[in-house]
Design an enzyme around this catalytic site. Structure first.
Site, PDB file in Angstrom:
ATOM      1  N   GLN A 103      -2.916  -6.280  -3.246  1.00 28.70           N
ATOM      2  CA  GLN A 103      -1.844  -5.851  -2.337  1.00 28.70           C
ATOM      3  C   GLN A 103      -0.693  -5.157  -3.059  1.00 28.70           C
ATOM      4  O   GLN A 103       0.262  -4.735  -2.407  1.00 28.70           O
ATOM      5  CB  GLN A 103      -1.286  -7.055  -1.561  1.00 28.70           C
ATOM      6  CG  GLN A 103      -2.258  -7.708  -0.603  1.00 28.70           C
ATOM      7  CD  GLN A 103      -2.596  -6.834   0.604  1.00 28.70           C
ATOM      8  OE1 GLN A 103      -1.972  -5.807   0.857  1.00 28.70           O
ATOM      9  NE2 GLN A 103      -3.600  -7.247   1.349  1.00 28.70           N
ATOM     10  N   ASP A 145      -4.133 -11.364  -8.810  1.00 26.32           N
ATOM     11  CA  ASP A 145      -4.769 -10.642  -7.700  1.00 26.32           C
ATOM     12  C   ASP A 145      -3.801  -9.526  -7.311  1.00 26.32           C
ATOM     13  O   ASP A 145      -2.770  -9.785  -6.691  1.00 26.32           O
ATOM     14  CB  ASP A 145      -4.991 -11.619  -6.540  1.00 26.32           C
ATOM     15  CG  ASP A 145      -5.428 -10.917  -5.258  1.00 26.32           C
ATOM     16  OD1 ASP A 145      -5.604  -9.680  -5.275  1.00 26.32           O
ATOM     17  OD2 ASP A 145      -5.569 -11.615  -4.233  1.00 26.32           O
ATOM     18  N   LYS A 182      -8.184  -0.822  -0.322  1.00 28.95           N
ATOM     19  CA  LYS A 182      -6.805  -0.963   0.130  1.00 28.95           C
ATOM     20  C   LYS A 182      -5.908   0.113  -0.493  1.00 28.95           C
ATOM     21  O   LYS A 182      -4.719   0.163  -0.212  1.00 28.95           O
ATOM     22  CB  LYS A 182      -6.267  -2.353  -0.216  1.00 28.95           C
ATOM     23  CG  LYS A 182      -6.933  -3.488   0.568  1.00 28.95           C
ATOM     24  CD  LYS A 182      -6.231  -4.799   0.289  1.00 28.95           C
ATOM     25  CE  LYS A 182      -7.102  -6.018   0.535  1.00 28.95           C
ATOM     26  NZ  LYS A 182      -7.390  -6.281   1.938  1.00 28.95           N
ATOM     27  N   CYS A 231      -6.734 -14.579   6.423  1.00 31.03           N
ATOM     28  CA  CYS A 231      -7.444 -15.113   5.258  1.00 31.03           C
ATOM     29  C   CYS A 231      -6.508 -15.892   4.344  1.00 31.03           C
ATOM     30  O   CYS A 231      -6.643 -15.841   3.114  1.00 31.03           O
ATOM     31  CB  CYS A 231      -8.138 -13.997   4.464  1.00 31.03           C
ATOM     32  SG  CYS A 231      -9.356 -13.117   5.420  1.00 31.03           S
ATOM     33  N   HIS A 271      -4.487 -15.509  -0.839  1.00 28.02           N
ATOM     34  CA  HIS A 271      -5.592 -15.077   0.028  1.00 28.02           C
ATOM     35  C   HIS A 271      -6.792 -15.949  -0.340  1.00 28.02           C
ATOM     36  O   HIS A 271      -6.922 -16.370  -1.491  1.00 28.02           O
ATOM     37  CB  HIS A 271      -5.869 -13.605  -0.289  1.00 28.02           C
ATOM     38  CG  HIS A 271      -6.861 -12.935   0.588  1.00 28.02           C
ATOM     39  ND1 HIS A 271      -8.213 -13.143   0.464  1.00 28.02           N
ATOM     40  CD2 HIS A 271      -6.700 -12.046   1.594  1.00 28.02           C
ATOM     41  CE1 HIS A 271      -8.844 -12.394   1.364  1.00 28.02           C
ATOM     42  NE2 HIS A 271      -7.947 -11.727   2.063  1.00 28.02           N
TER      43      HIS A 271
END
Lengths: 141, 415
Positions: free
Chosen positions: B204, B201, B227, B368, B123
């Site tokens: 997600q 990261d 999220k 993104c 991303h």
């Protein structure tokens, strides 16, 4: 519903039409327009002789609304003076932003007036106005 | 709360109970942001109604309650990802966390001729900061490329890209476009072997399965609250204690200092060192409530429901005429809550606009992740993305699959 007035045969056909999707031979002016949030991008090419747009066409990729809008704009601007074309661009942008609504006034936009339903689809306004903003930026530089 | 039946989960989310263009909303964009359950909304509301004083600053009861709520939220957030509270810094979102790491840690290790290695799946928030840092320090930015058809990253890419000059390996846990899980354990081992630090990261992944940062052995990590059913504007940056101690602060101001004299300042130890000014305490309380909500439903139920829906979604999409999955051909690998696809001949923005006309919300575009989309075999260089949340149901997937065949017809392309 707004989208029925936008995804019409006229507009979807224009979006797939190849006539105006090409390079311009002997182009005197070229400008790239991008919608960063959605990735629509097009390069507008013009051949201007003695202040008259002899040819206009575009290359690039994007949604049906931006592509149809670019195709209709190419048809409309061809043969117009640079100033007249600028005035028509302002009028088109006014139509999409909802400030120009008078049917008679929109007549001179010819087929591009068919995109007026986009004024009711805020998420897609930027797609419709991209080619016209690109023209205005092109003649400024 | 332990026995919440998965089919009733959606009832806990008020935003899901709405009509869009005359149809019941089908929300399939949880990878962009998830909706929030009543318990989260209530926790934030209660915080501001009863306890909304400034944490760490007042001598009165109300300020103490605010302090307890904020500090308690940190303990809850830390425990959720297998970290210690001292290593858990509240930030606005994953982007801010990743920027903090790039701007405050990377300059301590990065020199001319060094390199930073990322998978191409990243991303922009775990890509652009590294691009800027690499350029600033004369370092090289290297990408490990996935197979554009299957979306799988071959091990050979790690061997080819990570070397003795690698200082940072940054990677997402789950791709926001492909839904694939990246081989974090392999990244960590390869980075350790050359003395590079790792940045995860996990924006997600934390909504989809249990994440244990200590067990994974990463040096840094970041995720967003929004999220994972928490409010927008709160997230977490994790760093190993000695790394956080070595780093300079990110921003300067109130509540992050030990003492200030006219010409110099002593800073508090981490995590306070990185939290200048009044923080989003209500958001932190909401994040803790979201953790409690996820915990009360339980990973077993969450993962079981999602596995079932992902199977239905990917099988359904691949069986539809004129619909193709993007970056997901043939490879039988786990996909976590995300399926990307295109309708033949229809730009994803038009497809999403038409789906919205039937009340179905999906994301469309480049997500993104422009460098990834440039490598995938996607018509128009973009795609639609359907993504699932804790509240997603079979009926949601059915509605998408029933509506998709109408898209080409509405675009005057036949069936």
């Amino acid at each position: 519903m707004a989208i029925d007035s936008v995804y019409t045969e006229l507009i979807t056909e224009h979006s797939r039409d190849k006539r105006n999707r090409r390079r311009v031979e002997g182009a005197t002016c070229s400008h790239r327009g991008v919608n960063p949030s959605c990735g629509d991008e097009l390069t507008l090419e013009l051949r201007v002789e003695n202040g008259i747009i002899e040819d206009a066409a575009f290359t690039g990729a994007g949604c049906a609304i931006s592509q149809a809008s670019a195709s209709m704009m190419s048809d409309l601007l061809r043969g117009k003076s640079v100033e007249e074309a600028g005035r028509l661009c302002e009028k088109f942008i006014g139509m999409i932003k909802g400030s120009v609504t008078d049917e008679a006034e929109l007549e001179e936009l010819d087929e591009a007036a068919a995109l007026r339903g986009v004024s009711k689809m805020p998420a897609r306004v930027k797609c419709a106005v991209l080619p016209w903003h690109t023209y205005l930026a092109a003649i400024e530089t | 709360m332990k026995n919440i039946a998965v089919k009733n989960i959606a009832d806990n989310f008020p935003a899901l109970r709405q009509t869009v263009n005359g149809h019941t909303l089908v929300y399939l964009d949880s990878a962009a942001t998830s909706m929030r359950p009543e318990s989260v909304l209530r926790a934030v509301d209660n915080f501001y109604r009863r306890d909304g004083a400034n944490p760490h600053r007042g001598m009165y009861d109300m300020a103490q309650r605010a302090t307890d709520a904020y500090d308690g939220a940190r303990v809850t957030a830390a425990r959720f990802v297998g970290a210690d509270a001292e290593e858990t810094v509240f930030v606005r979102n994953a982007s801010e966390g990743l920027n903090l790491i790039a701007l405050c840690y990377a300059p301590l290790v990065l020199g001319r001729g060094d390199n930073i290695v990322l998978p191409i799946t990243e991303h922009h928030s775990n890509l652009v900061p590294w691009q800027i840092l690499a350029r600033r320090h004369g370092a090289e930015l290297r990408y490990m490329y996935v197979d554009p058809r299957t979306g799988v990253l071959p091990d050979s890419e790690l061997d080819a890209k990570i070397d003795g000059r690698t200082k940072i390996v940054a990677f997402t846990h789950v791709s926001n476009v492909l839904g694939t899980r990246l081989p974090v354990e392999k990244f960590v081992a390869a980075a350790k072997a050359v003395g590079a630090i790792t940045v995860l990261d996990c924006a997600q992944s934390v909504p989809h399965f249990g994440v244990d940062l200590h067990k994974l052995g990463v040096d840094f990590a970041a995720f967003s609250g929004h999220k994972m059913y928490a409010p927008m504007g709160i997230g977490v940056m994790y760093g190993r204690r000695e790394l956080l101690e070595a780093m300079p602060p990110f921003l300067y101001g109130g509540d992050m200092i030990e003492d200030v004299r006219e010409q110099d300042t002593d800073f508090l130890p981490p995590p306070s060192k990185f939290e200048a000014g009044t923080q989003n305490a209500g958001g932190a309380v909401g994040l803790a409530a979201a953790v409690e909500y996820i915990t009360s439903v339980g990973w077993e139920a969450i993962e079981g429901n999602e596995r079932k829906l992902m199977k239905k979604l990917t099988e359904g999409l691949s069986s539809l005429k004129n619909v193709s999955l993007v970056g997901n051909s043939g490879a039988d690998v786990g996909r976590y809550g995300v399926a990307s696809f295109n309708v033949a001949g229809v730009h994803p923005h038009d497809a999403a606009t038409i789906l919205n006309d039937y009340g179905v919300a999906v994301r469309a575009g480049k997500h993104c992740a422009h460098p990834l989309l440039a490598r995938l075999d996607a018509e128009f260089g973009a795609c639609c993305r359907a993504s699932l949340g804790i509240y997603s149901t079979e009926a949601d997937v059915d509605r998408l699959l029933e509506t998709l065949p109408l898209v080409r017809r509405r675009m005057n392309l036949g069936d």
